[in-house]
Design a protein around this motif. Structure first.
Motif, PDB file in Angstrom:
ATOM      1  N   HIS A 176      -8.228  14.124  -7.982  1.00 39.98           N
ATOM      2  CA  HIS A 176      -8.686  12.744  -8.072  1.00 39.98           C
ATOM      3  C   HIS A 176      -8.458  12.042  -6.735  1.00 39.98           C
ATOM      4  N   LYS A 177      -9.424  11.244  -6.332  1.00 37.87           N
ATOM      5  CA  LYS A 177      -9.334  10.544  -5.060  1.00 37.87           C
ATOM      6  C   LYS A 177      -8.714   9.161  -5.264  1.00 37.87           C
ATOM      7  N   PRO A 178      -8.105   8.606  -4.225  1.00 36.93           N
ATOM      8  CA  PRO A 178      -7.539   7.262  -4.343  1.00 36.93           C
ATOM      9  C   PRO A 178      -8.632   6.225  -4.628  1.00 36.93           C
ATOM     10  N   PHE A 179      -8.209   5.129  -5.217  1.00 38.73           N
ATOM     11  CA  PHE A 179      -9.090   3.999  -5.461  1.00 38.73           C
ATOM     12  C   PHE A 179      -9.209   3.196  -4.170  1.00 38.73           C
ATOM     13  N   ASP A 180     -10.450   2.979  -3.697  1.00 35.84           N
ATOM     14  CA  ASP A 180     -10.680   2.276  -2.432  1.00 35.84           C
ATOM     15  C   ASP A 180     -10.768   0.775  -2.652  1.00 35.84           C
ATOM     16  N   ILE A 181     -10.126   0.029  -1.765  1.00 38.80           N
ATOM     17  CA  ILE A 181     -10.151  -1.432  -1.803  1.00 38.80           C
ATOM     18  C   ILE A 181     -10.782  -1.908  -0.503  1.00 38.80           C
ATOM     19  N   PRO A 182     -12.072  -2.298  -0.514  1.00 38.22           N
ATOM     20  CA  PRO A 182     -12.724  -2.747   0.719  1.00 38.22           C
ATOM     21  C   PRO A 182     -12.010  -3.960   1.311  1.00 38.22           C
ATOM     22  N   VAL A 183     -11.796  -3.926   2.618  1.00 40.27           N
ATOM     23  CA  VAL A 183     -11.122  -5.024   3.302  1.00 40.27           C
ATOM     24  C   VAL A 183     -12.073  -5.727   4.262  1.00 40.27           C
ATOM     25  N   ALA A 184     -12.748  -4.954   5.109  1.00 42.58           N
ATOM     26  CA  ALA A 184     -13.659  -5.556   6.089  1.00 42.58           C
ATOM     27  C   ALA A 184     -14.675  -4.516   6.528  1.00 42.58           C
ATOM     28  N   ALA A 185     -15.804  -4.999   7.058  1.00 42.13           N
ATOM     29  CA  ALA A 185     -16.841  -4.102   7.572  1.00 42.13           C
ATOM     30  C   ALA A 185     -17.642  -4.823   8.644  1.00 42.13           C
ATOM     31  N   ASN A 186     -17.897  -4.104   9.741  1.00 46.92           N
ATOM     32  CA  ASN A 186     -18.721  -4.606  10.835  1.00 46.92           C
ATOM     33  C   ASN A 186     -18.201  -5.946  11.376  1.00 46.92           C
ATOM     34  N   VAL A 187     -16.910  -5.957  11.675  1.00 44.23           N
ATOM     35  CA  VAL A 187     -16.269  -7.150  12.231  1.00 44.23           C
ATOM     36  C   VAL A 187     -15.487  -6.752  13.486  1.00 44.23           C
ATOM     37  N   ARG A 188     -15.115  -7.746  14.260  1.00 49.56           N
ATOM     38  CA  ARG A 188     -14.392  -7.501  15.512  1.00 49.56           C
ATOM     39  C   ARG A 188     -12.876  -7.407  15.312  1.00 49.56           C
ATOM     40  N   GLU A 189     -12.356  -8.066  14.281  1.00 52.81           N
ATOM     41  CA  GLU A 189     -10.920  -8.051  14.042  1.00 52.81           C
ATOM     42  C   GLU A 189     -10.630  -7.745  12.579  1.00 52.81           C
ATOM     43  N   SER A 190      -9.426  -7.266  12.322  1.00 56.27           N
ATOM     44  CA  SER A 190      -9.005  -6.846  10.989  1.00 56.27           C
ATOM     45  C   SER A 190      -9.024  -7.999   9.987  1.00 56.27           C
ATOM     46  N   GLY A 191      -9.337  -7.654   8.746  1.00 61.88           N
ATOM     47  CA  GLY A 191      -9.275  -8.623   7.660  1.00 61.88           C
ATOM     48  C   GLY A 191      -8.095  -8.407   6.733  1.00 61.88           C
ATOM     49  N   LEU A 192      -7.168  -7.535   7.136  1.00 63.54           N
ATOM     50  CA  LEU A 192      -6.073  -7.155   6.239  1.00 63.54           C
ATOM     51  C   LEU A 192      -5.164  -8.344   5.915  1.00 63.54           C
ATOM     52  N   ARG A 193      -4.915  -9.198   6.890  1.00 64.26           N
ATOM     53  CA  ARG A 193      -4.008 -10.331   6.669  1.00 64.26           C
ATOM     54  C   ARG A 193      -4.505 -11.266   5.573  1.00 64.26           C
ATOM     55  N   GLU A 194      -5.821 -11.440   5.488  1.00 60.75           N
ATOM     56  CA  GLU A 194      -6.379 -12.392   4.548  1.00 60.75           C
ATOM     57  C   GLU A 194      -6.679 -11.790   3.175  1.00 60.75           C
ATOM     58  N   HIS A 195      -6.536 -10.475   3.051  1.00 56.06           N
ATOM     59  CA  HIS A 195      -6.918  -9.850   1.788  1.00 56.06           C
ATOM     60  C   HIS A 195      -5.814 -10.036   0.755  1.00 56.06           C
ATOM     61  N   HIS A 239      -5.221  -8.482  -2.189  1.00 54.69           N
ATOM     62  CA  HIS A 239      -4.762  -7.379  -3.031  1.00 54.69           C
ATOM     63  C   HIS A 239      -3.370  -6.901  -2.608  1.00 54.69           C
ATOM     64  N   GLN A 240      -2.544  -6.585  -3.577  1.00 51.88           N
ATOM     65  CA  GLN A 240      -1.174  -6.156  -3.309  1.00 51.88           C
ATOM     66  C   GLN A 240      -1.120  -4.937  -2.406  1.00 51.88           C
ATOM     67  N   CYS A 241      -2.001  -3.979  -2.614  1.00 52.04           N
ATOM     68  CA  CYS A 241      -1.991  -2.763  -1.791  1.00 52.04           C
ATOM     69  C   CYS A 241      -2.348  -3.062  -0.332  1.00 52.04           C
ATOM     70  N   ALA A 242      -3.264  -3.999  -0.133  1.00 51.17           N
ATOM     71  CA  ALA A 242      -3.602  -4.405   1.226  1.00 51.17           C
ATOM     72  C   ALA A 242      -2.401  -5.059   1.897  1.00 51.17           C
ATOM     73  N   GLN A 243      -1.681  -5.881   1.164  1.00 51.94           N
ATOM     74  CA  GLN A 243      -0.510  -6.548   1.724  1.00 51.94           C
ATOM     75  C   GLN A 243       0.626  -5.571   1.987  1.00 51.94           C
ATOM     76  N   GLN A 244       0.760  -4.546   1.155  1.00 49.72           N
ATOM     77  CA  GLN A 244       1.777  -3.519   1.401  1.00 49.72           C
ATOM     78  C   GLN A 244       1.465  -2.744   2.674  1.00 49.72           C
ATOM     79  N   ALA A 245       0.186  -2.400   2.854  1.00 50.47           N
ATOM     80  CA  ALA A 245      -0.210  -1.707   4.081  1.00 50.47           C
ATOM     81  C   ALA A 245       0.026  -2.598   5.295  1.00 50.47           C
TER      82      ALA A 245
END
Length: 366
Positions: A124-143, A145-151
Protein backbone atom coordinates in the motif's frame (compact mmCIF):
# COMPACT_ATOMS: atom_id res chain seq x y z
CA UNK A 1 10.92 9.33 18.72
CA UNK A 2 10.08 10.15 15.11
CA UNK A 3 13.07 9.31 12.90
CA UNK A 4 14.08 10.00 9.34
CA UNK A 5 14.10 6.45 7.98
CA UNK A 6 14.51 6.99 4.27
CA UNK A 7 15.98 9.77 2.14
CA UNK A 8 15.87 9.77 -1.67
CA UNK A 9 17.82 12.34 -3.67
CA UNK A 10 17.79 12.85 -7.40
CA UNK A 11 20.00 15.21 -9.43
CA UNK A 12 21.38 17.30 -6.55
CA UNK A 13 25.00 18.33 -7.10
CA UNK A 14 27.11 15.14 -7.37
CA UNK A 15 24.22 12.90 -6.27
CA UNK A 16 22.42 11.59 -9.32
CA UNK A 17 20.00 9.03 -7.89
CA UNK A 18 20.44 7.60 -4.41
CA UNK A 19 18.16 6.28 -1.65
CA UNK A 20 19.50 5.91 1.89
CA UNK A 21 17.80 3.97 4.68
CA UNK A 22 19.21 5.71 7.72
CA UNK A 23 19.81 4.49 11.26
CA UNK A 24 20.25 6.40 14.50
CA UNK A 25 24.00 6.85 13.96
CA UNK A 26 25.31 7.36 10.42
CA UNK A 27 28.99 8.04 9.77
CA UNK A 28 29.89 8.83 6.15
CA UNK A 29 33.49 8.19 5.11
CA UNK A 30 35.26 8.95 1.87
CA UNK A 31 37.99 10.93 0.19
CA UNK A 32 37.93 14.56 -0.89
CA UNK A 33 35.31 15.45 -3.48
CA UNK A 34 33.28 12.23 -3.38
CA UNK A 35 30.10 13.94 -2.15
CA UNK A 36 29.95 13.55 1.65
CA UNK A 37 29.44 17.25 2.19
CA UNK A 38 26.88 17.37 -0.61
CA UNK A 39 24.74 14.91 1.32
CA UNK A 40 24.96 17.02 4.48
CA UNK A 41 24.11 20.14 2.48
CA UNK A 42 20.85 18.52 1.29
CA UNK A 43 19.44 19.20 4.74
CA UNK A 44 20.44 22.86 4.60
CA UNK A 45 18.86 23.15 1.15
CA UNK A 46 15.57 21.59 2.28
CA UNK A 47 15.45 23.89 5.29
CA UNK A 48 15.84 26.89 3.02
CA UNK A 49 13.04 25.55 0.79
CA UNK A 50 10.45 25.14 3.57
CA UNK A 51 11.37 28.48 5.17
CA UNK A 52 10.45 30.06 1.81
CA UNK A 53 13.96 31.07 0.80
CA UNK A 54 14.42 28.80 -2.23
CA UNK A 55 15.02 31.68 -4.64
CA UNK A 56 17.40 33.56 -2.35
CA UNK A 57 19.41 30.51 -1.37
CA UNK A 58 19.66 29.27 -4.97
CA UNK A 59 21.01 32.66 -6.03
CA UNK A 60 23.66 32.71 -3.29
CA UNK A 61 24.86 29.25 -4.37
CA UNK A 62 25.38 30.25 -7.99
CA UNK A 63 21.96 29.45 -9.43
CA UNK A 64 20.06 26.31 -10.36
CA UNK A 65 22.71 25.38 -12.92
CA UNK A 66 25.24 24.94 -10.09
CA UNK A 67 22.93 22.87 -7.88
CA UNK A 68 21.68 20.49 -10.58
CA UNK A 69 23.71 17.36 -11.26
CA UNK A 70 25.97 18.42 -14.19
CA UNK A 71 23.61 21.28 -15.01
CA UNK A 72 20.23 21.46 -16.70
CA UNK A 73 21.46 19.95 -19.97
CA UNK A 74 21.93 16.65 -18.11
CA UNK A 75 19.41 17.03 -15.28
CA UNK A 76 15.98 18.29 -16.31
CA UNK A 77 14.67 18.26 -12.73
CA UNK A 78 15.65 17.73 -9.10
CA UNK A 79 13.68 15.82 -6.48
CA UNK A 80 13.76 14.78 -2.82
CA UNK A 81 11.68 12.34 -0.83
CA UNK A 82 11.84 11.91 2.95
CA UNK A 83 10.04 9.34 5.08
CA UNK A 84 9.70 9.83 8.84
CA UNK A 85 8.43 7.07 11.10
CA UNK A 86 7.42 6.52 14.70
CA UNK A 87 6.14 3.04 15.41
CA UNK A 88 3.54 2.06 12.81
CA UNK A 89 2.87 5.66 11.76
CA UNK A 90 4.84 7.21 8.92
CA UNK A 91 4.64 10.56 7.26
CA UNK A 92 6.81 12.12 4.60
CA UNK A 93 7.69 15.03 2.38
CA UNK A 94 8.15 15.01 -1.41
CA UNK A 95 9.52 17.81 -3.55
CA UNK A 96 10.04 18.11 -7.31
CA UNK A 97 11.88 21.12 -8.72
CA UNK A 98 12.28 22.39 -12.28
CA UNK A 99 14.99 24.85 -13.38
CA UNK A 100 13.75 28.12 -14.86
CA UNK A 101 15.12 30.42 -17.56
CA UNK A 102 16.27 32.89 -14.90
CA UNK A 103 18.49 30.17 -13.33
CA UNK A 104 16.21 29.64 -10.37
CA UNK A 105 13.75 26.86 -9.51
CA UNK A 106 10.04 26.30 -9.84
CA UNK A 107 8.38 23.98 -7.34
CA UNK A 108 6.58 21.65 -9.71
CA UNK A 109 5.05 19.50 -6.96
CA UNK A 110 5.24 19.71 -3.17
CA UNK A 111 3.39 17.22 -1.02
CA UNK A 112 3.22 15.70 2.44
CA UNK A 113 2.34 12.02 2.93
CA UNK A 114 0.86 9.79 5.61
CA UNK A 115 0.67 6.03 6.11
CA UNK A 116 -0.57 3.77 8.90
CA UNK A 117 1.68 0.78 8.21
CA UNK A 118 -0.24 -1.47 10.57
CA UNK A 119 -3.58 -0.96 8.82
CA UNK A 120 -2.16 -0.39 5.35
CA UNK A 121 1.23 -2.12 5.15
CA UNK A 122 3.35 -2.04 1.99
CA UNK A 123 2.74 -2.52 -0.90
CA UNK A 124 0.00 0.00 0.00
CA UNK A 125 1.25 3.46 -0.88
CA UNK A 126 1.17 6.46 1.46
CA UNK A 127 -1.74 8.87 1.31
CA UNK A 128 -0.65 12.03 -0.57
CA UNK A 129 -1.49 15.48 0.77
CA UNK A 130 -1.03 18.13 -1.97
CA UNK A 131 0.74 21.21 -0.65
CA UNK A 132 1.76 23.32 -3.65
CA UNK A 133 2.30 23.13 -7.41
CA UNK A 134 3.98 25.38 -9.97
CA UNK A 135 5.03 28.01 -7.44
CA UNK A 136 8.30 29.76 -6.63
CA UNK A 137 8.27 29.15 -2.87
CA UNK A 138 7.07 26.40 -0.54
CA UNK A 139 3.50 26.30 0.72
CA UNK A 140 4.26 24.00 3.66
CA UNK A 141 4.10 26.74 6.30
CA UNK A 142 0.55 27.70 5.37
CA UNK A 143 -0.84 24.19 5.00
CA UNK A 144 -3.16 23.24 7.88
CA UNK A 145 -2.84 19.44 7.72
CA UNK A 146 -1.10 17.89 10.73
CA UNK A 147 1.24 15.81 8.57
CA UNK A 148 2.34 18.89 6.65
CA UNK A 149 3.09 20.67 9.92
CA UNK A 150 5.02 17.67 11.24
CA UNK A 151 7.17 17.64 8.11
CA UNK A 152 7.67 21.40 8.43
CA UNK A 153 8.75 21.05 12.05
CA UNK A 154 11.35 18.44 11.13
CA UNK A 155 12.71 20.27 8.09
CA UNK A 156 12.90 23.66 9.83
CA UNK A 157 14.98 22.13 12.61
CA UNK A 158 17.78 20.98 10.30
CA UNK A 159 20.98 22.90 11.01
CA UNK A 160 24.36 21.85 9.71
CA UNK A 161 26.95 22.51 12.42
CA UNK A 162 30.39 23.81 11.40
CA UNK A 163 32.76 24.84 14.16
CA UNK A 164 35.72 25.27 11.84
CA UNK A 165 36.06 29.05 12.06
CA UNK A 166 38.17 29.74 15.13
CA UNK A 167 39.98 32.74 13.66
CA UNK A 168 40.38 35.99 15.61
CA UNK A 169 37.19 37.29 14.00
CA UNK A 170 35.16 34.12 14.61
CA UNK A 171 31.65 34.91 15.88
CA UNK A 172 32.02 32.42 18.76
CA UNK A 173 34.82 34.60 20.18
CA UNK A 174 32.87 37.84 19.98
CA UNK A 175 30.51 39.48 22.44
CA UNK A 176 26.91 38.44 21.78
CA UNK A 177 23.34 39.00 22.91
CA UNK A 178 22.72 37.29 26.24
CA UNK A 179 19.16 36.31 25.27
CA UNK A 180 20.27 34.44 22.13
CA UNK A 181 19.91 31.08 23.86
CA UNK A 182 16.97 29.17 22.35
CA UNK A 183 19.30 26.82 20.48
CA UNK A 184 23.00 26.58 19.65
CA UNK A 185 23.67 28.45 16.41
CA UNK A 186 25.28 26.50 13.50
CA UNK A 187 28.70 28.14 13.98
CA UNK A 188 28.33 28.51 17.76
CA UNK A 189 27.87 32.25 17.36
CA UNK A 190 25.94 32.26 20.65
CA UNK A 191 28.16 29.81 22.55
CA UNK A 192 28.60 32.06 25.60
CA UNK A 193 24.89 32.89 25.87
CA UNK A 194 23.89 29.25 25.44
CA UNK A 195 26.34 28.03 28.08
CA UNK A 196 25.21 30.81 30.43
CA UNK A 197 21.58 29.68 30.05
CA UNK A 198 22.60 26.14 30.94
CA UNK A 199 24.68 27.35 33.88
CA UNK A 200 21.67 29.18 35.28
CA UNK A 201 18.79 26.87 34.29
CA UNK A 202 20.30 23.42 33.56
CA UNK A 203 23.24 23.12 35.98
CA UNK A 204 23.55 19.32 35.74
CA UNK A 205 24.04 19.46 31.98
CA UNK A 206 26.38 22.42 32.38
CA UNK A 207 28.57 20.52 34.86
CA UNK A 208 28.69 17.52 32.51
CA UNK A 209 30.01 19.78 29.73
CA UNK A 210 32.65 21.28 32.02
CA UNK A 211 33.78 17.85 33.21
CA UNK A 212 33.96 16.59 29.62
CA UNK A 213 36.09 19.55 28.49
CA UNK A 214 38.48 18.86 31.38
CA UNK A 215 39.12 15.39 29.97
CA UNK A 216 40.86 16.83 26.92
CA UNK A 217 42.09 20.08 28.52
CA UNK A 218 43.37 19.27 32.05
CA UNK A 219 44.38 22.91 32.59
CA UNK A 220 40.76 24.04 32.20
CA UNK A 221 38.91 24.74 35.46
CA UNK A 222 35.56 26.30 34.49
CA UNK A 223 33.89 28.96 32.40
CA UNK A 224 33.38 32.46 33.81
CA UNK A 225 29.99 33.37 32.44
CA UNK A 226 28.16 36.52 33.45
CA UNK A 227 26.57 39.53 31.73
CA UNK A 228 29.00 42.24 30.73
CA UNK A 229 29.40 44.79 33.52
CA UNK A 230 29.34 47.54 30.90
CA UNK A 231 26.25 46.24 29.07
CA UNK A 232 24.19 43.59 30.82
CA UNK A 233 22.46 42.55 27.60
CA UNK A 234 25.78 41.27 26.22
CA UNK A 235 28.06 38.35 27.11
CA UNK A 236 31.31 36.79 25.90
CA UNK A 237 33.05 33.49 26.52
CA UNK A 238 35.49 33.70 29.42
CA UNK A 239 37.17 30.95 31.43
CA UNK A 240 39.66 30.32 34.16
CA UNK A 241 42.70 28.06 34.37
CA UNK A 242 43.31 25.76 37.31
CA UNK A 243 45.42 27.46 39.97
CA UNK A 244 45.18 30.91 38.38
CA UNK A 245 43.06 34.03 38.84
CA UNK A 246 44.20 35.47 35.51
CA UNK A 247 41.60 36.61 32.95
CA UNK A 248 41.15 34.44 29.86
CA UNK A 249 38.66 34.65 27.02
CA UNK A 250 38.08 32.50 23.94
CA UNK A 251 41.13 33.98 22.19
CA UNK A 252 43.33 32.22 24.76
CA UNK A 253 42.00 28.77 23.86
CA UNK A 254 43.62 26.63 21.18
CA UNK A 255 41.58 26.05 18.04
CA UNK A 256 41.12 22.38 18.88
CA UNK A 257 40.00 23.06 22.46
CA UNK A 258 37.50 25.68 21.35
CA UNK A 259 36.07 23.39 18.68
CA UNK A 260 35.74 20.59 21.22
CA UNK A 261 33.89 22.92 23.60
CA UNK A 262 31.42 23.66 20.80
CA UNK A 263 30.98 19.95 20.04
CA UNK A 264 30.50 19.03 23.71
CA UNK A 265 27.94 21.80 24.09
CA UNK A 266 26.02 20.60 21.04
CA UNK A 267 26.04 16.92 21.99
CA UNK A 268 25.48 17.26 25.77
CA UNK A 269 22.79 19.96 25.82
CA UNK A 270 19.50 19.18 27.61
CA UNK A 271 17.29 19.54 24.52
CA UNK A 272 19.32 18.25 21.54
CA UNK A 273 18.02 18.67 17.98
CA UNK A 274 16.11 15.77 16.46
CA UNK A 275 18.85 15.42 13.84
CA UNK A 276 22.50 16.33 14.49
CA UNK A 277 24.32 17.17 11.25
CA UNK A 278 28.11 17.54 11.39
CA UNK A 279 30.62 17.94 8.58
CA UNK A 280 34.19 16.86 9.50
CA UNK A 281 33.89 17.58 13.25
CA UNK A 282 37.33 16.05 13.87
CA UNK A 283 39.12 19.01 12.27
CA UNK A 284 41.96 20.20 14.52
CA UNK A 285 41.27 17.76 17.35
CA UNK A 286 43.93 15.71 19.15
CA UNK A 287 43.46 11.92 18.67
CA UNK A 288 42.36 11.59 22.32
CA UNK A 289 39.72 14.26 21.73
CA UNK A 290 38.57 12.45 18.56
CA UNK A 291 38.07 9.26 20.57
CA UNK A 292 36.06 11.16 23.17
CA UNK A 293 34.06 12.79 20.38
CA UNK A 294 33.12 9.32 19.14
CA UNK A 295 31.76 8.47 22.59
CA UNK A 296 29.72 11.68 22.58
CA UNK A 297 28.31 10.92 19.13
CA UNK A 298 27.32 7.40 20.17
CA UNK A 299 25.69 8.68 23.36
CA UNK A 300 23.89 11.46 21.50
CA UNK A 301 22.45 8.95 19.01
CA UNK A 302 20.26 7.50 21.78
CA UNK A 303 18.27 10.76 21.78
CA UNK A 304 18.97 12.28 18.37
CA UNK A 305 19.59 10.93 14.90
CA UNK A 306 23.21 11.66 14.02
CA UNK A 307 24.72 12.15 10.56
CA UNK A 308 28.45 12.82 10.39
CA UNK A 309 30.79 13.21 7.40
CA UNK A 310 34.42 12.47 8.23
CA UNK A 311 37.87 11.71 6.87
CA UNK A 312 39.25 10.65 10.25
CA UNK A 313 40.60 7.11 10.57
CA UNK A 314 40.76 7.59 14.35
CA UNK A 315 37.07 8.46 14.47
CA UNK A 316 36.07 5.55 12.25
CA UNK A 317 37.97 3.15 14.52
CA UNK A 318 35.54 3.89 17.33
CA UNK A 319 32.45 2.62 15.47
CA UNK A 320 31.07 -0.63 14.14
CA UNK A 321 30.35 -1.45 10.49
CA UNK A 322 26.60 -0.91 10.93
CA UNK A 323 27.31 2.75 11.72
CA UNK A 324 29.39 3.36 8.59
CA UNK A 325 28.48 4.49 5.08
CA UNK A 326 31.23 4.30 2.44
CA UNK A 327 31.01 7.13 -0.10
CA UNK A 328 32.58 6.85 -3.56
CA UNK A 329 32.29 8.37 -7.02
CA UNK A 330 31.29 6.04 -9.87
CA UNK A 331 30.57 7.24 -13.40
CA UNK A 332 30.81 10.85 -12.20
CA UNK A 333 28.14 10.36 -9.51
CA UNK A 334 28.18 9.88 -5.73
CA UNK A 335 27.39 6.37 -4.49
CA UNK A 336 26.52 5.55 -0.85
CA UNK A 337 27.10 2.03 0.45
CA UNK A 338 26.06 0.96 3.95
CA UNK A 339 28.49 -1.45 5.59
CA UNK A 340 27.32 -4.31 7.80
CA UNK A 341 28.73 -6.62 10.43
CA UNK A 342 28.00 -9.62 8.21
CA UNK A 343 30.14 -8.23 5.39
CA UNK A 344 33.06 -7.25 7.62
CA UNK A 345 33.09 -10.02 10.24
CA UNK A 346 35.97 -12.02 8.75
CA UNK A 347 38.19 -8.95 8.49
CA UNK A 348 37.45 -7.43 11.90
CA UNK A 349 39.08 -10.34 13.69
CA UNK A 350 42.45 -9.03 12.52
CA UNK A 351 41.98 -5.38 11.62
CA UNK A 352 40.19 -2.28 12.84
CA UNK A 353 37.75 -0.51 10.53
CA UNK A 354 40.22 2.34 10.12
CA UNK A 355 42.96 -0.07 9.04
CA UNK A 356 40.62 -1.69 6.53
CA UNK A 357 39.76 1.74 5.21
CA UNK A 358 43.42 2.68 4.82
CA UNK A 359 44.03 -0.61 2.99
CA UNK A 360 41.18 0.35 0.62
CA UNK A 361 39.16 -2.74 1.56
CA UNK A 362 36.11 -0.62 2.38
CA UNK A 363 36.25 1.56 -0.70
CA UNK A 364 35.83 5.27 0.05
CA UNK A 365 39.61 5.53 0.16
CA UNK A 366 40.85 8.21 2.61
Amino acid sequence: MRRLEKLSIRNYKSIQDQTLELGQLNVFIGGNGVGKSNLISVFRFLREVVTQNLAGYTATKGGAETLLHFGRKISKSMSFSLEFAEGDKANGYNLWLLPTDDDSFLIQVEQATYQDKKRYPPPHKPFDIPVAANVRESGLREHPHQCAQQALSALESYRVYHFHDTSDSAPMKATGAIDDNRFLQPQAENLAAFLYWMQEKKPDHYRTIVDTVRQIAPFFDDFRLAPSRLNESRIRLEWREKGSDAYFNAHALSDGTLRFICLATLLLQPEPPAVVLLDEPELGLHPAAVSLLADLLSSSSTESQVLVATQSVTLVNQFGPDDIWAVDRQDHATIFRHLSNEDMGQWLDDYSLGELWEKNLLGARP
